[in-house]
Write an enzyme that holds these catalytic residues in place. Structure first.
Site, PDB file in Angstrom:
ATOM      1  N   LYS A  64       0.870  -1.434   0.119  1.00  0.00           N
ATOM      2  CA  LYS A  64      -0.461  -0.128   0.273  1.00  0.00           C
ATOM      3  C   LYS A  64       1.233   1.251   0.085  1.00  0.00           C
ATOM      4  CE  LYS A  64      -1.915   3.550   1.794  1.00  0.00           C
ATOM      5  NZ  LYS A  64      -1.663   4.410   1.586  1.00  0.00           N
ATOM      6  N   GLY A  67      -5.214   6.206   4.074  1.00  0.00           N
ATOM      7  CA  GLY A  67      -4.824   5.321   5.396  1.00  0.00           C
ATOM      8  C   GLY A  67      -5.745   4.498   5.857  1.00  0.00           C
ATOM      9  N   GLU A  80       8.957   1.127  10.782  1.00  0.00           N
ATOM     10  CA  GLU A  80      10.487   2.401  10.977  1.00  0.00           C
ATOM     11  C   GLU A  80       9.865   3.447  10.570  1.00  0.00           C
ATOM     12  OE1 GLU A  80      13.188   1.586  10.109  1.00  0.00           O
ATOM     13  OE2 GLU A  80      13.090  -0.948   9.714  1.00  0.00           O
ATOM     14  N   CYS A 121      13.499  10.810   7.150  1.00  0.00           N
ATOM     15  CA  CYS A 121      12.847  10.479   8.771  1.00  0.00           C
ATOM     16  C   CYS A 121      14.690  10.147   9.319  1.00  0.00           C
ATOM     17  CB  CYS A 121      12.588   8.975   8.751  1.00  0.00           C
ATOM     18  SG  CYS A 121      13.683   8.071   7.301  1.00  0.00           S
ATOM     19  N   GLU A 125       9.173  15.827  15.297  1.00  0.00           N
ATOM     20  CA  GLU A 125       9.135  15.744  13.909  1.00  0.00           C
ATOM     21  C   GLU A 125       9.156  16.699  12.949  1.00  0.00           C
ATOM     22  OE1 GLU A 125       8.416  12.249  11.650  1.00  0.00           O
ATOM     23  OE2 GLU A 125      10.439  11.739  10.911  1.00  0.00           O
TER      24      GLU A 125
HETATM   25  P1  NAD Z   1       2.210   8.221   8.080  1.00  0.00           P
HETATM   26  O1  NAD Z   1       1.921   7.414   8.808  1.00  0.00           O
HETATM   27  O2  NAD Z   1       1.055  10.016   7.469  1.00  0.00           O
HETATM   28  O3  NAD Z   1       1.696   7.398   6.620  1.00  0.00           O
HETATM   29  C1  NAD Z   1       2.473   6.399   5.780  1.00  0.00           C
HETATM   30  C2  NAD Z   1       1.409   5.549   4.852  1.00  0.00           C
HETATM   31  O4  NAD Z   1       0.507   4.581   6.578  1.00  0.00           O
HETATM   32  C3  NAD Z   1       0.932   6.287   4.791  1.00  0.00           C
HETATM   33  O5  NAD Z   1       0.904   5.391   3.439  1.00  0.00           O
HETATM   34  C4  NAD Z   1      -0.487   6.698   5.083  1.00  0.00           C
HETATM   35  O6  NAD Z   1      -1.550   6.046   4.078  1.00  0.00           O
HETATM   36  C5  NAD Z   1      -0.977   4.584   5.752  1.00  0.00           C
HETATM   37  N1  NAD Z   1      -1.791   5.154   6.802  1.00  0.00           N
HETATM   38  C6  NAD Z   1      -1.963   6.298   7.243  1.00  0.00           C
HETATM   39  N2  NAD Z   1      -3.584   5.547   8.341  1.00  0.00           N
HETATM   40  C7  NAD Z   1      -3.553   4.991   7.880  1.00  0.00           C
HETATM   41  C8  NAD Z   1      -3.894   3.278   9.155  1.00  0.00           C
HETATM   42  N3  NAD Z   1      -4.517   4.000   9.571  1.00  0.00           N
HETATM   43  N4  NAD Z   1      -4.034   2.576   8.332  1.00  0.00           N
HETATM   44  C9  NAD Z   1      -2.912   1.815   7.702  1.00  0.00           C
HETATM   45  N5  NAD Z   1      -1.781   2.610   7.051  1.00  0.00           N
HETATM   46  C10 NAD Z   1      -2.172   4.018   7.130  1.00  0.00           C
HETATM   47  O7  NAD Z   1       3.784   9.113   7.850  1.00  0.00           O
HETATM   48  P2  NAD Z   1       3.806   9.898   6.327  1.00  0.00           P
HETATM   49  O8  NAD Z   1       3.988  11.019   6.955  1.00  0.00           O
HETATM   50  O9  NAD Z   1       3.457   9.025   5.061  1.00  0.00           O
HETATM   51  O10 NAD Z   1       5.632   9.653   6.165  1.00  0.00           O
HETATM   52  C11 NAD Z   1       6.471  10.458   7.137  1.00  0.00           C
HETATM   53  C12 NAD Z   1       6.947   9.867   8.120  1.00  0.00           C
HETATM   54  O11 NAD Z   1       7.659   8.464   8.222  1.00  0.00           O
HETATM   55  C13 NAD Z   1       8.039  10.844   9.108  1.00  0.00           C
HETATM   56  O12 NAD Z   1       7.405  10.091  10.314  1.00  0.00           O
HETATM   57  C14 NAD Z   1       9.219  10.174   8.309  1.00  0.00           C
HETATM   58  O13 NAD Z   1       9.207   9.564   9.943  1.00  0.00           O
HETATM   59  C15 NAD Z   1       9.025   8.734   9.150  1.00  0.00           C
HETATM   60  N6  NAD Z   1       9.814   7.551   7.726  1.00  0.00           N
HETATM   61  C16 NAD Z   1      10.174   6.787   8.638  1.00  0.00           C
HETATM   62  C17 NAD Z   1      11.531   5.942   7.403  1.00  0.00           C
HETATM   63  C18 NAD Z   1      12.482   5.061   8.230  1.00  0.00           C
HETATM   64  O14 NAD Z   1      13.152   4.462   7.713  1.00  0.00           O
HETATM   65  N7  NAD Z   1      12.064   5.135   9.772  1.00  0.00           N
HETATM   66  C19 NAD Z   1      11.298   6.696   6.741  1.00  0.00           C
HETATM   67  C20 NAD Z   1      10.934   7.365   5.719  1.00  0.00           C
HETATM   68  C21 NAD Z   1       9.593   7.932   6.380  1.00  0.00           C
END
Ligand code: NAD
Length: 495
Positions: free
Chosen positions: A189, A221, A263, A297, A398
């Site tokens: 997804k 999401g 992650e 991140c 963040e």
């Molecule tokens: P997000 O949590 O808003 O979304 C991530 C994914 O989760 C998206 O595909 C979203 O549609 C999905 N999602 C949203 N609600 C959901 C639910 N209830 N159930 C299941 N899936 C759901 O994060 P974002 O804003 O897309 O990304 C930014 C974040 O990702 C930052 O916190 C960043 O640090 C983190 N990140 C971490 C790494 C790592 O390797 N640690 C790498 C890249 C980004």
């Protein structure tokens, strides 16, 4: 290949066919059950680039059933076959390297030179690294007087993979490559905000994979992620995204007691000691501030600089940021592009307003940026906050923008206490020429990764993942395969 503005603009015009992507299920592109679509936009211009399906629980069930049906044969496929497929996938990325970079740039707002040099190469590296691993998924034996035990390592089953919008193609590769190497089947997804390159990549590799081995369901999401994680045929979830969403995913994973890897976010420290190469340390701060607009991140967003070198560091840091070219992400000379979405733009602007209210000073930047010809774009100036205390929200939360907080220190022990006084623990940097100090400080940092004397020194095979609320599980390394497999112990009675 030489990148020129003419070439990128021509490619952008050719790519803008406003494709409508279906879900990819069982080897077919299918329309979603709802019939609704979501527009993918260019954040530098707000132009619509393509459409994806707005998925729901029915689409998810369809995809999980396809992945489940494909699992028995795929899980028994030979190491050689999986290796060949992973290498062929990497080759497809190489074949359209420029197109993929363009799609990441157009949809995410990152500079084309960066998408070309980093994102696509990182994705290739994931497939090439894991192509070597199917041969090394091994069990073990244990001998007793009256028995022999065989421990088999078997693929775990259908896995749900949920990824964010900041480095979408790299993220898709980090998830798909180990799952395929291990013999799992997948329902992926992608993020609904940025996933154009991922969808096109799936189209490009569809013929390489048996139907159902990789399935993609797009959408919001909760509408897709919720049913996916709670589906009874899903055996594991690999999630990359924010901490708040992770908490919901972990709750949902409890429904069927499935393992998770998480992650999540970071607020990583980049420590500058008084004996460091200050110019190089300042350049690392410039890079982590502007790279992918700070939507990273592992960015070093809290710089802890020793008081003795603070002035020299800030001078070099500000000089470095002043030399950064912000502008049209399609221009190969651009080093800082547009925030990926309005939501992210608004979030970062909120922190620019908050910093002075908390008592921090804006040493550099601090505003939204206006770019000639792209006045509708979501641009933010590179920004340095000084006079920051570690307990301020700008030092703890963040921000995910081109914004770095600088915190002065004098006493090493007190500095380390502050470095660790944060709920995240993903990455970190350290600048010193004293070997003993380098080992001492890096061992004391509560974080999953530390780079000494070069931030973002990213190599395939490096265990990647966090301590504390930055998550659990390790990606990009051999240990990742353990997350996609489980052991079965068979004891043979010899008595
Ligand atoms: P997000 O949590 O808003 O979304 C991530 C994914 O989760 C998206 O595909 C979203 O549609 C999905 N999602 C949203 N609600 C959901 C639910 N209830 N159930 C299941 N899936 C759901 O994060 P974002 O804003 O897309 O990304 C930014 C974040 O990702 C930052 O916190 C960043 O640090 C983190 N990140 C971490 C790494 C790592 O390797 N640690 C790498 C890249 C980004």
């Amino acid at each position: 290949m030489e990148l020129t503005l003419d070439r990128t603009r021509e490619a952008a015009a050719q790519l803008s066919q406003k494709a409508v992507y279906g879900h990819f299920i069982g080897g077919e592109w299918v329309e979603g059950d709802s019939g609704d679509t979501i527009a993918l936009e260019n954040p530098a211009t707000r132009q619509v680039l393509a459409y994806i399906q707005s998925g729901n629980a029915k689409d998810v069930d369809h995809a999980v059933q396809a992945a489940s049906a494909a699992f028995p044969a795929w899980s028994r496929s030979s190491s050689l076959r999986r290796q060949e497929i992973l290498l062929a996938i990497a080759q497809r990325l190489r074949d359209r390297h420029f197109d993929y970079a363009m799609m990441e740039t157009l949809n995410n707002g990152k500079p084309i030179s960066e998408a070309y040099a980093m994102d696509v190469n990182w994705a290739i590296a994931q497939f090439e690294y894991f192509a070597g691993t199917p041969w090394h998924i091994q069990g073990q034996t244990l001998d007793f007087d009256d028995a022999t035990m065989i421990v088999h390592r078997e693929p775990i089953g259908v896995v749900a993979q949920i990824i964010p919008w900041n480095v979408p193609l790299t993220m898709a590769a980090m998830k798909l490559a180990p799952a395929l190497a291990a013999g799992c089947t997948v329902v992926l997804k992608p993020a609904e905000v940025v996933c154009w390159a991922v969808m096109e990549f799936i189209r490009d590799i569809a013929d390489l994979l048996p139907p159902g081995v990789v399935n993609v369901v797009t959408g919001y999401g909760a509408a897709v992620g919720g049913p996916l994680v709670t589906h009874p045929k899903v055996r594991k979830v690999a999630f990359t995204g924010s901490r708040a969403t992770a908490q919901k995913v972990i709750e949902n994973a409890a429904a069927n007691i499935i393992p998770q890897t998480m992650e999540l976010g970071g607020k990583s420290a980049n420590i500058v000691c008084e004996d460091a190469d200050v110019e190089a340390a300042a350049m690392s701060a410039v890079i982590t501030t502007v790279f992918n607009k700070g939507e990273v991140c592992i960015a070093g967003t809290r710089v802890f600089v020793h008081a003795k070198v603070e002035d020299a560091f800030l001078d070099a840091f500000a000089r470095g940021l002043a030399s950064i070219q912000q502008g049209d992400p399609l221009d190969p000379a651009t080093q800082l592009g547009a925030m990926a979405s309005k939501a992210q733009f608004d979030k970062v602007r909120g922190y620019l307003d908050l910093a002075p209210q908390e008592g921090a000073s804006i040493f550099f930047g601090g505003n939204a940026a206006s770019i000639a010809g792209q006045e509708n774009g979501y641009f933010i100036e590179p920004t340095i906050f000084t006079d920051v205390r570690n307990n301020m929200r700008v030092a703890q939360e963040e921000i995910f923008g081109p914004v770095t907080s600088v915190i002065r220190w004098t006493d090493e022990e007190d500095m380390l206490r502050q470095v660790n006084d944060v709920e995240y623990g993903l990455a970190g940097g350290l600048w010193t020429n004293d070997l003993r100090r380098a080992h001492r400080i890096s061992r004391a940092m509560e974080t999953g990764m530390v780079w000494i004397n070069r931030y973002y020194n990213i190599k395939p095979g490096t265990p990647t993942g966090g301590f504390k609320q930055s998550g659990f599980g390790r990606e990009s390394c051999l240990e990742t395969l353990n997350h996609y497999t489980h052991t079965k112990s068979v004891v043979v009675n010899l008595a």
